[in-house]
Design a protein around this motif. Structure first.
Motif, PDB file in Angstrom:
ATOM      1  N   ASP A  52     -43.586  79.554   2.197  1.00  0.00           N
ATOM      2  CA  ASP A  52     -43.498  78.106   2.275  1.00  0.00           C
ATOM      3  C   ASP A  52     -42.274  77.596   1.525  1.00  0.00           C
ATOM      4  N   ALA A  53     -42.003  78.205   0.381  1.00  0.00           N
ATOM      5  CA  ALA A  53     -40.854  77.770  -0.405  1.00  0.00           C
ATOM      6  C   ALA A  53     -39.556  78.028   0.332  1.00  0.00           C
ATOM      7  N   VAL A  54     -39.472  79.203   0.948  1.00  0.00           N
ATOM      8  CA  VAL A  54     -38.264  79.529   1.701  1.00  0.00           C
ATOM      9  C   VAL A  54     -38.092  78.581   2.869  1.00  0.00           C
ATOM     10  N   ALA A  55     -39.225  78.280   3.565  1.00  0.00           N
ATOM     11  CA  ALA A  55     -39.132  77.374   4.702  1.00  0.00           C
ATOM     12  C   ALA A  55     -38.675  75.995   4.260  1.00  0.00           C
ATOM     13  N   ALA A  56     -39.195  75.543   3.099  1.00  0.00           N
ATOM     14  CA  ALA A  56     -38.791  74.235   2.603  1.00  0.00           C
ATOM     15  C   ALA A  56     -37.319  74.216   2.241  1.00  0.00           C
ATOM     16  N   GLU A  57     -36.858  75.346   1.693  1.00  0.00           N
ATOM     17  CA  GLU A  57     -35.456  75.442   1.293  1.00  0.00           C
ATOM     18  C   GLU A  57     -34.546  75.475   2.511  1.00  0.00           C
ATOM     19  N   ALA A  58     -35.025  76.161   3.577  1.00  0.00           N
ATOM     20  CA  ALA A  58     -34.198  76.303   4.768  1.00  0.00           C
ATOM     21  C   ALA A  58     -34.289  75.097   5.681  1.00  0.00           C
ATOM     22  N   GLY A  59     -35.433  74.420   5.667  1.00  0.00           N
ATOM     23  CA  GLY A  59     -35.616  73.300   6.573  1.00  0.00           C
ATOM     24  C   GLY A  59     -36.258  73.751   7.864  1.00  0.00           C
ATOM     25  N   ASP A  60     -37.230  72.978   8.365  1.00  0.00           N
ATOM     26  CA  ASP A  60     -37.915  73.335   9.599  1.00  0.00           C
ATOM     27  C   ASP A  60     -37.056  72.978  10.799  1.00  0.00           C
ATOM     28  N   VAL A  61     -37.135  73.814  11.832  1.00  0.00           N
ATOM     29  CA  VAL A  61     -36.379  73.548  13.040  1.00  0.00           C
ATOM     30  C   VAL A  61     -36.996  72.406  13.816  1.00  0.00           C
ATOM     31  N   PHE A  62     -38.328  72.453  13.971  1.00  0.00           N
ATOM     32  CA  PHE A  62     -39.028  71.395  14.678  1.00  0.00           C
ATOM     33  C   PHE A  62     -40.122  70.831  13.783  1.00  0.00           C
ATOM     34  N   ASP A  63     -40.274  69.558  13.774  1.00  0.00           N
ATOM     35  CA  ASP A  63     -41.303  68.918  12.970  1.00  0.00           C
ATOM     36  C   ASP A  63     -42.554  68.790  13.817  1.00  0.00           C
ATOM     37  N   MET A  64     -43.341  69.867  13.877  1.00  0.00           N
ATOM     38  CA  MET A  64     -44.527  69.870  14.704  1.00  0.00           C
ATOM     39  C   MET A  64     -45.698  69.223  13.963  1.00  0.00           C
ATOM     40  N   VAL A  88     -34.807  96.359  15.656  1.00  0.00           N
ATOM     41  CA  VAL A  88     -33.918  95.491  14.907  1.00  0.00           C
ATOM     42  C   VAL A  88     -33.766  94.184  15.664  1.00  0.00           C
ATOM     43  N   GLY A  89     -33.716  93.079  14.931  1.00  0.00           N
ATOM     44  CA  GLY A  89     -33.629  91.789  15.596  1.00  0.00           C
ATOM     45  C   GLY A  89     -32.870  90.755  14.794  1.00  0.00           C
ATOM     46  N   LEU A  90     -32.406  89.731  15.497  1.00  0.00           N
ATOM     47  CA  LEU A  90     -31.689  88.607  14.893  1.00  0.00           C
ATOM     48  C   LEU A  90     -32.179  87.323  15.546  1.00  0.00           C
ATOM     49  N   ARG A  91     -32.485  86.333  14.701  1.00  0.00           N
ATOM     50  CA  ARG A  91     -32.977  85.040  15.189  1.00  0.00           C
ATOM     51  C   ARG A  91     -32.131  83.931  14.580  1.00  0.00           C
ATOM     52  N   MET A  92     -31.726  82.988  15.423  1.00  0.00           N
ATOM     53  CA  MET A  92     -30.916  81.862  14.971  1.00  0.00           C
ATOM     54  C   MET A  92     -31.631  80.572  15.357  1.00  0.00           C
ATOM     55  N   ALA A  93     -31.862  79.707  14.391  1.00  0.00           N
ATOM     56  CA  ALA A  93     -32.508  78.419  14.627  1.00  0.00           C
ATOM     57  C   ALA A  93     -31.597  77.311  14.130  1.00  0.00           C
ATOM     58  N   PHE A  94     -31.406  76.286  14.960  1.00  0.00           N
ATOM     59  CA  PHE A  94     -30.521  75.186  14.571  1.00  0.00           C
ATOM     60  C   PHE A  94     -31.129  73.845  14.971  1.00  0.00           C
ATOM     61  N   PHE A 143     -27.083  78.395   6.781  1.00  0.00           N
ATOM     62  CA  PHE A 143     -25.660  78.139   6.607  1.00  0.00           C
ATOM     63  C   PHE A 143     -25.247  77.051   7.588  1.00  0.00           C
ATOM     64  N   ARG A 144     -24.789  75.931   7.042  1.00  0.00           N
ATOM     65  CA  ARG A 144     -24.354  74.797   7.851  1.00  0.00           C
ATOM     66  C   ARG A 144     -25.408  74.391   8.881  1.00  0.00           C
ATOM     67  N   SER A 145     -26.627  74.166   8.387  1.00  0.00           N
ATOM     68  CA  SER A 145     -27.759  73.686   9.193  1.00  0.00           C
ATOM     69  C   SER A 145     -28.259  74.699  10.219  1.00  0.00           C
ATOM     70  N   VAL A 146     -27.794  75.916  10.140  1.00  0.00           N
ATOM     71  CA  VAL A 146     -28.288  76.970  11.029  1.00  0.00           C
ATOM     72  C   VAL A 146     -29.023  78.006  10.182  1.00  0.00           C
ATOM     73  N   THR A 147     -30.257  78.294  10.545  1.00  0.00           N
ATOM     74  CA  THR A 147     -31.069  79.275   9.819  1.00  0.00           C
ATOM     75  C   THR A 147     -31.029  80.600  10.561  1.00  0.00           C
ATOM     76  N   TRP A 148     -30.617  81.640   9.836  1.00  0.00           N
ATOM     77  CA  TRP A 148     -30.513  82.981  10.415  1.00  0.00           C
ATOM     78  C   TRP A 148     -31.621  83.862   9.845  1.00  0.00           C
ATOM     79  N   ASP A 149     -32.276  84.602  10.725  1.00  0.00           N
ATOM     80  CA  ASP A 149     -33.262  85.604  10.321  1.00  0.00           C
ATOM     81  C   ASP A 149     -32.843  86.945  10.898  1.00  0.00           C
ATOM     82  N   ALA A 150     -32.683  87.941  10.038  1.00  0.00           N
ATOM     83  CA  ALA A 150     -32.400  89.306  10.484  1.00  0.00           C
ATOM     84  C   ALA A 150     -33.527  90.205   9.994  1.00  0.00           C
ATOM     85  N   PHE A 151     -33.955  91.130  10.846  1.00  0.00           N
ATOM     86  CA  PHE A 151     -35.038  92.013  10.436  1.00  0.00           C
ATOM     87  C   PHE A 151     -34.859  93.400  11.038  1.00  0.00           C
TER      88      PHE A 151
END
Length: 748
Positions: A38-50, A742-748, A703-711
């Protein structure tokens, strides 16, 4: 050491941990892993306000831990870590949840040993309008990579979704129709995954355009994967291994394409949305196994030659229209209305060596209206109605189901009364089902001119549950339910060869006409601890079925004649004289095993546990956390009439996981031990136990309003041959060998 001793020790340890760690210990939390996420999500910002979503679509806005029955919700990074090509493989391993695992392209969830007709798989609360419930080789037309969350209710969910949810329900939520207006003009998510288990690549995207009070969403997915990597051979039979390569499972590919477009109009008190989508997939089911009886040996045993024959594949296509609306009505009686409608056009072809042998079609709709009423004193809740219609057909040389038209309708109510520290939940449902069967091609072979009788039945279900918070953050829950499940067309009218399952499927109802309703009485009990250094839940259940219909393999063999009819004989009746007589008549001696839907009395009992031990807690977003998670489940299911176990029941599983998180980083290591399945039904083989070891890590950065997830994830590190006892094809198709994802996710 006996299995029961191991399980008893496991549960006693967990109970002791609950008892000695009182509520006055440690600060309030939902588990350090959840806190950091939850803390990380708050720090990163939600993509959609559901907006807040009600668990399994119920009329009350309640979270997973606020129901008398066990409910699990997966979303965000926890869902990303588990994503697979099918819904069943995405969820398997959760407490009480396994999968049918019918080759990689077709895998449905199993909950507490129940599957297919007793577990509802839902798309935003509606039926996916496919053919997956009818047969284990039919894929669920839901793509896990495009869902926002998955909710699993373990135990009877019949009040909300009918008797088909007597074992549980799985509900996926998505954003094909936007449920909230975004904060930016354009928002979106792109995901790319490479899977080493099958040299597969998956790409998915979703974009939402926001303007004034309107939002437009569109997205799609493409998956291309080859044959599955396995440790050794697919088949356990040495005779079949001679015609099979090692290290790959032939004809196990999965290719999927999906596209959708949707739009929503928002008002001050809600929204109305519409979406159209198309889901298409073709996947391999290995090779058909040809069996030929050649005689009896000196000990009187039947000699059978087995060899691989045609390659079997399924080519599936579903088109769908969805209408969804949520409105805060502000009325004097009802304060909220939630309406959903899905219209589907589904078709799939079953091919042998590229030639279409059977075509399945399902056209229909499913609809649902839920009304939440204003509090009646201390009582909150709502009422609802649902209605659906489908027109199903199977045509071709190997069609085993006659065409049917099905009408379903139901009314239900769910209420809650709360007076601390006790919460009482109760409700009831009534539903009606009408199935009209038609004549089909096999009737011409048998010279039958009369269609079977219609199936018209009404079922009533009810439940009452109590949640008691006996100490702060500690509660116990008990749920008592009575369910009447109405039968599906396949259970009533199956009669013919099914190429997808390599068997002749037959319902006893065809001969006896005595399938009425499947009644059951269930009791669930749970002990939960929501906060503290040790949290989790322990639950047990028992369910009694006076009228249980089970699909089981019998001792019968079905020999096909040249005119397309079948001669069904008990194995003991197949002797040299019979086989020689067939040859003299110009018939061959190839046969299919017979599986029957049979009525019996059954008892199912089991237990589940998940305990989270915070070895190190994260009190602020800058801290790291380390959780130790312990999981276990077991199920026993018995045919009381025959005094024997039911078939394809999951064996005991013991699992553990270490999860470390720090800001955007996470790392995990896990082990799952599945014990040997020895409690088998007649004509069912045992399955060796196996141990699956996995590990993974990931990183999230904005980074610059884009949230990157790599796993990155490693599965089956020990490269152990593992076979799923619940699978009809466990002796032909093992689980994947050692592989990486391996995966990469980008949310903006």
């Amino acid at each position: 050491m006996k299995i029961r001793t191991i399980v008893l020790a496991w549960y006693l340890w967990a109970l002791t941990a609950f008892a000695v760690n009182g509520a006055d210990e440690a600060p309030s939390r939902e588990g350090s892993g959840a806190a950091v996420s939850d803390a990380v999500a708050a720090e990163a910002g939600d993509v959609f306000d559901m907006p807040a979503y009600r668990v399994v679509g119920g009329p009350l806005a309640r979270g997973p831990g606020e129901y008398a029955q066990p409910v699990t919700r997966l979303e965000d990074r926890e869902l990303q870590r588990r994503l697979d090509a099918s819904l069943g493989e995405t969820l398997t391993g959760l407490p009480g949840v396994s999968s049918t695992n019918y080759f990689p392209g077709a895998s449905r969830p199993i909950i507490r040993g129940f599957s297919n007709f007793r577990v509802r798989v839902l798309e935003a609360g509606l039926d996916p309008l496919d053919a997956s419930v009818g047969s284990l080789d039919h894929a669920v037309a839901i793509e896990p990579y495009r869902v926002d969350s998955v909710e699993i209710i373990r135990g009877p969910g019949a009040l909300l979704y009918g008797g088909g949810a007597v074992g549980g329900a799985v509900n996926v939520t998505d954003s094909m129709t936007p449920r909230a207006l975004g904060t930016e003009p354009v928002e979106g998510v792109f995901t790319g995954v490479a899977d080493g288990s099958n040299d597969g690549v998956t790409g998915a995207f979703r974009t939402q355009v926001n303007a004034d009070n309107v939002a437009l969403a569109f997205g799609g997915l493409k998956r291309r994967s080859g044959d599955l990597r396995i440790p050794e051979f697919g088949a356990t039979d040495p005779e079949l291994r001679e015609d099979q390569p090692s290290g790959r499972l032939p004809n196990s590919h999965v290719n999927t394409d999906e596209f959708f477009v949707g739009a929503s109009r928002f008002f001050d008190n809600g929204y109305v949305g519409v979406a159209v989508s198309r889901f298409g997939t073709d996947y391999g089911l290995g090779r058909e196994v040809e069996q030929e009886a050649v005689g009896r040996d000196a000990q009187g045993r039947l000699i059978v030659n087995r060899e691989f024959d045609d390659f079997v594949t399924i080519d599936l296509d579903r088109k769908r229209l969805d209408l969804r609306s949520e409105i805060d009505t502000g009325g004097d009686v009802f304060e909220r209305a939630d309406f959903r409608l899905g219209i589907g056009d589904y078709v799939h072809h079953e091919l042998e060596d590229g030639v279409i042998e059977t075509t399945f079609q399902n056209r229909g709709f499913d609809s649902r209206l839920e009304l939440s009423h204003r509090p009646l004193g201390e009582i909150e809740g709502g009422v609802g109605v649902d209605a659906s219609r489908s027109r199903f057909s199977a045509t071709g040389d190997e069609a085993f189901l006659r065409p049917t038209r099905t009408w379903k309708g139901g009314v239900f109510s769910f209420q809650e009364w709360e007076r601390e520290p006790v919460t009482l939940q109760f409700g009831a449902r009534a539903e009606h089902r009408h199935i009209r069967p038609e004549l089909f091609e096999r009737d011409e072979i048998t010279s039958n001119t009369e269609r079977p009788d219609d199936y018209r039945k009404t079922g009533v279900s009810g439940a009452v549950g109590v949640i008691w918070e006996f100490v702060e953050a500690h509660e116990t829950a008990v749920n008592l339910s009575y369910t009447e499940r109405l039968f599906n067309a396949q259970e009533l009218y199956a009669d013919g060869p099914h190429v997808g399952t390599f068997a002749y499927e037959l319902s006893d109802h065809v001969e006896t006409g005595n399938f009425d309703r499947e009644r059951s009485i269930g009791l669930d009990a749970a002990l939960r601890r929501k906060t503290g250094r040790i949290s989790g839940d322990l639950s047990g259940f028992v369910q009694f079925f006076p009228d249980f219909v089970s699909l089981r393999r019998t001792d019968e063999l079905a020999f096909e004649n040249q005119d397309g009819s079948f001669d069904i004989r008990r194995r003991e009746e197949v002797d040299d004289a019979y086989l020689q007589g067939r040859q003299a008549d110009g018939e061959d001696n190839e046969f299919l095993d017979v599986t029957r839907y049979q009525l019996t009395e059954a008892l199912v009992v089991g237990a589940e546990a998940e305990v989270v031990i915070a070895l190190k807690e994260a009190l602020t977003p800058a801290d790291d956390s380390l959780d130790w998670i312990l999981r276990s489940d077991w199920v026993r299911a018995r045919d009381l009439d025959a005094g024997e176990p039911l078939s394809r029941i999951p064996p005991i599983r013991l699992g553990t996981e270490l999860l470390w998180q720090h800001r955007g980083f996470f790392a995990s290591a896990d082990l799952l031990r599945v014990l040997r399945a020895t409690r088998t039904a007649p004509h069912e083989t045992s399955t060796p136990g196996h141990t699956l070891v996995g590990a993974g890590f990931g990183y999230r950065e904005t980074f610059r309003s884009v949230t990157w997830d790599a796993f990155f994830r490693l599965e089956n590190i020990l490269d152990e041959e593992a076979r799923n006892h619940t699978s009809f094809v466990k002796d032909l198709a093992p689980l994947p060998g050692r592989h990486a994802r391996v995966g990469l996710r980008m949310a903006f």
